[in-house]
Design a protein around this motif. Structure first.
Motif, short mmCIF file in Angstrom:
data_model
loop_
_atom_site.label_atom_id
_atom_site.label_comp_id
_atom_site.label_asym_id
_atom_site.label_seq_id
_atom_site.Cartn_x
_atom_site.Cartn_y
_atom_site.Cartn_z
N UNK A 159 11.30 16.69 1.83
CA UNK A 159 10.18 16.57 0.89
C UNK A 159 9.11 15.62 1.44
N UNK A 160 9.53 14.53 2.07
CA UNK A 160 8.56 13.61 2.68
C UNK A 160 7.80 14.30 3.81
N UNK A 161 8.51 15.07 4.61
CA UNK A 161 7.86 15.81 5.71
C UNK A 161 6.87 16.80 5.12
N UNK A 162 7.27 17.54 4.09
CA UNK A 162 6.39 18.52 3.45
C UNK A 162 5.13 17.84 2.89
N UNK A 163 5.31 16.71 2.22
CA UNK A 163 4.17 15.98 1.66
C UNK A 163 3.24 15.51 2.78
N UNK A 179 0.84 -1.17 0.00
CA UNK A 179 0.00 0.00 0.00
C UNK A 179 0.89 1.23 0.00
N UNK A 180 0.50 2.23 -0.74
CA UNK A 180 1.29 3.46 -0.81
C UNK A 180 1.14 4.28 0.47
N UNK A 181 2.06 5.22 0.64
CA UNK A 181 1.98 6.10 1.82
C UNK A 181 0.67 6.88 1.78
N UNK A 222 -1.92 16.07 5.75
CA UNK A 222 -2.57 16.06 7.06
C UNK A 222 -3.07 17.42 7.50
N UNK A 223 -2.93 18.44 6.65
CA UNK A 223 -3.47 19.75 6.97
C UNK A 223 -2.60 20.61 7.85
#
Length: 93
Positions: A52-56, A1-3, A61-62
């Motif tokens: 980038x992962x943190x930003x995404x 399953x994707x993130x 999550x708003x």
């Protein structure tokens, strides 16, 4: 399953932070990588990829998307990671 799928399965409730009494883990890069790994996201040692992962994650999550893993981000990431681990245990049972 994707993130993305995992975050959708777990839910997208920033309000889930309310009332959570567990301590926030440190925003250490290795801790963050481990939390993302619990969500099925593998991040290389590249700090730019981690930001980038943190930003995404923040966008999904708003949270304010600044790419910085502050207390709210780490708290919510920890919560999602714990939920993902629990879902994995349920599926394995």
């Amino acid at each position: 399953m994707s993130a993305r799928g995992m975050l959708s399965v777990v839910g997208s409730a920033v309000g889930g932070l309310i009332g959570w009494n567990e301590p926030v883990p440190p925003a250490d890069p290795e801790v963050l990588r481990a939390l993302f790994a619990d969500l099925g996201v593998r991040i290389t040692p590249d700090d730019a990829q981690l930001a980038e992962a943190v930003r995404y994650f923040q966008i999904r999550t708003g949270l304010p998307a600044d790419g910085e893993a502050g207390p709210r981000t780490v708290h919510l990431l920890s919560r999602y990671a714990a939920e993902a681990r629990e879902l994995s245990r349920i599926r394995a049972a």
